[in-house]
Motif scaffolding. Structure first.
Motif, short mmCIF file in Angstrom:
data_model
loop_
_atom_site.label_atom_id
_atom_site.label_comp_id
_atom_site.label_asym_id
_atom_site.label_seq_id
_atom_site.Cartn_x
_atom_site.Cartn_y
_atom_site.Cartn_z
N GLY A 23 0.82 -1.20 0.00
CA GLY A 23 0.00 0.00 0.00
C GLY A 23 0.86 1.25 0.00
N MET A 24 0.21 2.38 0.23
CA MET A 24 0.87 3.67 0.03
C MET A 24 0.36 4.65 1.07
SD MET A 24 0.48 5.91 -3.41
CE MET A 24 1.18 7.53 -3.65
N LEU A 25 1.28 5.45 1.62
CA LEU A 25 0.93 6.48 2.58
C LEU A 25 1.42 7.82 2.05
CD1 LEU A 25 2.23 4.29 5.40
CD2 LEU A 25 -0.04 5.30 5.57
N ILE A 26 0.54 8.80 2.01
CA ILE A 26 0.93 10.13 1.55
C ILE A 26 0.61 11.12 2.65
CG2 ILE A 26 0.72 11.86 -0.25
CD1 ILE A 26 -0.56 9.75 -2.00
N TYR A 55 -2.18 11.27 7.20
CA TYR A 55 -1.85 10.65 5.93
C TYR A 55 -3.10 10.16 5.20
CZ TYR A 55 3.06 10.57 7.11
OH TYR A 55 4.34 10.94 7.41
N ILE A 56 -3.02 10.30 3.90
CA ILE A 56 -3.92 9.53 3.04
C ILE A 56 -3.31 8.15 2.96
CG2 ILE A 56 -4.79 9.21 0.70
CD1 ILE A 56 -4.57 12.18 0.30
N LYS A 57 -4.09 7.14 3.22
CA LYS A 57 -3.58 5.77 3.18
C LYS A 57 -4.30 4.98 2.09
CE LYS A 57 -4.64 4.57 7.35
NZ LYS A 57 -4.70 3.85 8.65
N ILE A 58 -3.54 4.30 1.27
CA ILE A 58 -4.10 3.41 0.27
C ILE A 58 -3.64 2.00 0.60
CG2 ILE A 58 -4.28 2.83 -2.18
CD1 ILE A 58 -3.66 5.75 -2.79
N GLY A 59 -4.57 1.14 0.98
CA GLY A 59 -4.23 -0.21 1.36
C GLY A 59 -4.03 -1.11 0.16
N ASP A 60 -3.51 -2.29 0.43
CA ASP A 60 -3.24 -3.22 -0.67
C ASP A 60 -4.52 -3.74 -1.32
OD1 ASP A 60 -4.04 -4.67 1.50
OD2 ASP A 60 -2.32 -6.03 1.52
N GLU A 139 1.82 7.59 -12.43
CA GLU A 139 3.22 7.47 -12.83
C GLU A 139 3.75 6.07 -12.52
OE1 GLU A 139 5.90 10.49 -11.69
OE2 GLU A 139 4.63 12.15 -12.37
N ALA A 140 3.31 5.49 -11.41
CA ALA A 140 3.75 4.13 -11.09
C ALA A 140 3.26 3.14 -12.14
CB ALA A 140 3.23 3.75 -9.70
N ASP A 172 -3.35 -2.49 -6.11
CA ASP A 172 -2.29 -3.31 -6.69
C ASP A 172 -1.05 -2.50 -7.04
OD1 ASP A 172 -3.76 -5.64 -6.50
OD2 ASP A 172 -4.66 -5.41 -8.49
N ILE A 173 -1.22 -1.21 -7.34
CA ILE A 173 -0.08 -0.40 -7.78
C ILE A 173 0.45 0.50 -6.67
CG2 ILE A 173 -1.32 1.65 -8.59
CD1 ILE A 173 1.57 -0.18 -10.40
N ALA A 174 -0.28 0.60 -5.55
CA ALA A 174 0.06 1.58 -4.52
C ALA A 174 1.47 1.41 -3.98
CB ALA A 174 -0.95 1.50 -3.37
N SER A 175 1.87 0.19 -3.68
CA SER A 175 3.20 -0.02 -3.10
C SER A 175 4.30 0.40 -4.06
CB SER A 175 3.38 -1.48 -2.69
OG SER A 175 3.28 -2.33 -3.82
N LYS A 176 4.05 0.33 -5.37
CA LYS A 176 5.06 0.70 -6.36
C LYS A 176 5.11 2.21 -6.58
CE LYS A 176 4.79 -3.79 -8.60
NZ LYS A 176 4.47 -4.56 -9.82
#
Length: 730
Positions: A23-26, A55-60, A139-140, A172-176
């Motif tokens: 996932g992704m944290l912004i 943070y905005i969090k996007i989980g896996d 972009e990812a 699926d793309i958040a971690s990248k």
């Protein structure tokens, strides 16, 4: 497409990291948004969230969480603000979860609820947050597929190549996206491309509210906590000397009783101004403490003047004559113009002190240990609370946490932090966690009331019934109600306005739409009477003045946009079908500008069994872009009802410094049967950034009500509340 920089200043930063489990944290230090808990049905909750404030969090799984920094006070920002982020991010609303953030001045600015500012101050930051996340995810995906970003589209959390079949979800793309360099600027959506903004989304707390799930400060419970109540002096101008402490301690369920002092060396804007020494009693339950409160026999000292309502009126009159002007404006030569006027009209308006009377009793939880403080409860100003507790207990702010619950009514009352400070002082004294609760009487007699006001208006007409002179002088205890640069400034050649102040030891504070809540009613009632003297339709008369302000304004400074102001009058004239006569229906109109928003209202009143009844209210509103139409309508409707209730029924009177009205047996609020049968709300459609909405619906309601009542009963109302015996002019 609008481009916006992702860096505002040196304090602003973005932080991106990998969430646990993917996932992704912004993170956005300048994000000033708000959001709420809502469980997504279509997306599996991630097995682990990386819980970082701000943070905005996007989980896996594609689930998106946004922390809500600002307090939720019933204005529905916990729904509307995440809508802004989600729209720019382009995620499906069902995949959004909202959580309340604690106070964190390192991440957030403007972390408060007041002044109808939440969305207004957060609009760009929230859009930027969503847009930046969207850009990085794109972009990812572009890097993964070896394509330019321009070859990709995104909708509802799914990225797709324009000329192919490949798709990838945010989850699926958040971690990248974590390693993607943050862009210096991002493109915001065109307003015409909004998918969520401008649609009606249900309150994310709605189900919890109606089913009684814990949300409010009064619901908060901590195992092992004590309960506490306070007793303050019975009158302004008194302080506590001593009380029957040993007897109170022996009462069932009472574990301690003592006097606390919450005096601060350098008090802030939102600190206590009246009662600093209080009797505190601590025990096992509120019921036992309420019984103990009744048994208290205290000795009080008189340390200041014990004022009465009669002295308040005299003080206001004295203030108007004092020349103690704090703000003023003068255009032309009003004195000479009044001498030349063929018709001159003068009227005086007043309003009493009134209480906030939040439905949720004042309360706060505090747990003070040797070097740390935990605070939990309903506050509009968590930062001010943190600072005040830090000063009182000499504990660094970084060792203090403030967690905000949903607020069961604020209206300005919970801007003031004394009840949280008192809870902290009690917890420090007993060395245990404690929940402080006020009774209704505690709250209504404590102060921080809406000030009492007195204003004198004067207008002069020439032989052609044109308005050639206008003046207003207004005083308040303590601050005057006049806004010198608001309408009709700029619309009258000879104009003067003076704001004056008076002195009182009755403590006052911000009350929904401060000052405007009185001035709108007085000004709009007076303009109605001036229009009648000129033999002109009330709306047409106002529009004539706005035409002057648009085409040939007087002076260089005025707060309002005359075209937008006139626009809401024209819209309400159209929607209410003004000018059409209906048997037995009597109409009043008012329009007002405050909190950067324009509102016009038409009241239709009838007689039912000899009593006036508001049949219908038509409202026209220009608040820029409407984020959530249903929520926006609700705020305007609530403001209208609130304005009616307090103008008709509410007042606090004093004798020897003590309020006479201590509970709802003597202090009347509006009842369901008194509310309008129907309230229609129409919004001006434009692409102006959103402005305030929580407060602007209230002020014009008072003027429209007074004007409709005049048409119904043939009497003008100059002194609030309208329903008691008032001086009237036939």
């Amino acid at each position: 497409m609008t481009r916006i920089k992702t860096q505002y200043n040196r304090r602003s930063f973005l932080k991106v990291s990998a969430a646990a489990g993917g996932g992704m944290l912004i993170g956005f230090s300048w994000l000033t948004g708000c959001i709420t808990d809502s469980k997504a049905e279509a997306v599996e909750v991630p097995k682990e969230w990386f819980d970082i404030n701000g943070y905005i969090k996007i989980g896996d799984t594609g689930l998106v969480t946004i922390y809500s920094p600002n307090p939720e006070i019933g204005q529905n920002v916990r729904t509307s603000m995440p809508m802004i982020v989600a729209d720019e991010l382009d995620v499906d609303w069902k995949d959004v979860v909202v959580e309340q953030a604690p106070l964190n001045t390192g991440f957030y600015q403007n972390q408060f609820a007041g002044g109808s500012l939440s969305i207004r101050l957060s609009w760009n930051a929230l859009r930027m947050a969503g847009a930046t996340g969207r850009r990085m995810l794109l972009e990812a995906a572009a890097k993964e597929w070896a394509l330019p970003v321009s070859d990709l589209t995104v909708s509802k959390g799914i990225i797709k190549e324009k000329n192919g079949e490949r798709t990838v979800s945010f989850g699926d793309i958040a971690s990248k996206a974590v390693g993607i360099e943050i862009p210096e600027e991002v493109e915001l959506k065109e307003i015409s491309d909004f998918k969520l903004i401008g649609t009606s989304i249900k309150n994310v707390d709605g189900k919890k509210i109606v089913t009684g799930e814990p949300l409010f400060g009064l619901d908060f419970y901590r195992e092992g906590m004590k309960h506490a109540m306070i007793v303050h002096p019975p009158a302004f101008g008194m302080k506590v000397k001593d009380f029957n402490v040993d007897e109170i301690k022996r009462m069932p369920g009472v574990s301690d009783a003592f006097i606390i002092d919450v005096t601060l060396n350098e008090p802030g804007m939102f600190d206590e101004k009246g009662f600093f020494q209080l009797i505190a009693i601590v025990g096992d339950s509120t019921w036992q403490l309420m019984k103990a409160k009744k048994a208290i026999r205290a000795n009080w000292e008189t340390v200041g003047e014990l004022e009465s309502s009669e002295s308040h009126i005299a003080t206001l009159e004295k203030a108007l004559a004092s020349g103690n002007v704090t703000e003023s404006r003068k255009d032309g030569n009003p004195e000479a113009a009044f001498k030349k006027a063929v018709k001159v009209i003068e009227r005086t308006y007043s309003a009493p002190f009134i209480a906030h009377n939040t439905m949720e009793p004042m309360n706060f939880f505090a747990n003070v240990t040797e070097n740390a403080v935990e605070l939990v409860g309903p506050t509009q100003t968590p930062d001010a609370l943190e600072k005040s507790v830090s000063k009182l207990l000499n504990i660094p702010p970084e060792n203090i946490t403030v967690n905000m619950t949903r607020i069961g009514g604020g209206f300005g009352r919970r801007l003031y932090v004394h009840f949280g400070v008192e809870a902290a002082a009690i917890s420090k004294k007993i060395g245990k966690p404690v929940k402080l609760i006020y009774t209704r009487e505690d709250d209504m007699t404590q102060g921080t009331y809406r000030p009492t006001y007195l204003s004198k208006y004067k207008a002069g007409l020439d032989a052609n019934n044109n308005l050639i002179a206008f003046s207003v002088k207004g005083a308040g205890l303590p601050d005057g109600p006049v806004f010198p640069n608001r309408f009709p400034a700029g619309a009258v050649t000879n104009y003067s306005a003076e704001k004056l102040s008076g002195i009182t030891n009755v403590t006052t504070g911000a009350w929904r739409a401060p000052r405007s809540n009185f001035t709108a009613g007085a000004e709009q009632s007076f303009l109605d009477e001036v229009a009648e003297l000129a033999g002109k339709d009330p709306i047409d008369f106002r529009l004539e003045l706005f035409e002057r302000a648009i085409n040939n304004p007087v002076g260089d400074e005025y707060e309002y946009d005359a075209e937008r102001y006139a626009g809401v009058l024209k819209l309400v004239k159209e929607k209410s079908k003004w000018g059409e006569t209906k048997q037995g229906v009597h109409r009043g109109v008012a329009a007002y500008f405050c909190h950067s928003t324009y509102v016009a209202e038409v009241f239709d009143m009838i007689m039912v069994d000899g009593q006036p009844k508001i049949k219908k209210v038509c409202c026209a509103v220009d608040c820029g872009i409407v984020v959530n139409p249903d929520a926006a309508k609700n705020m305007i409707q609530g403001g209208v009802i609130d304005g009616i209730g307090h103008a008709m029924y509410s007042q606090l009177t004093f004798k020897n410094g003590a309020p006479n009205e201590m509970n709802f047996d003597k202090y009347q609020l509006i009842r369901h049967s008194h509310a309008p049968e129907e309230i229609d709300v129409f919004f001006v459609k434009n692409e102006i950034a959103p402005t305030g909405l929580g407060e602007p619906g209230l002020p014009p309601a008072i003027g429209a009500l007074a004007n409709a009542m005049y048409q119904l009963k043939g009497k003008r109302y100059y002194h609030q509340p309208f329903n008691v015996n008032q001086p009237v002019v036939g």
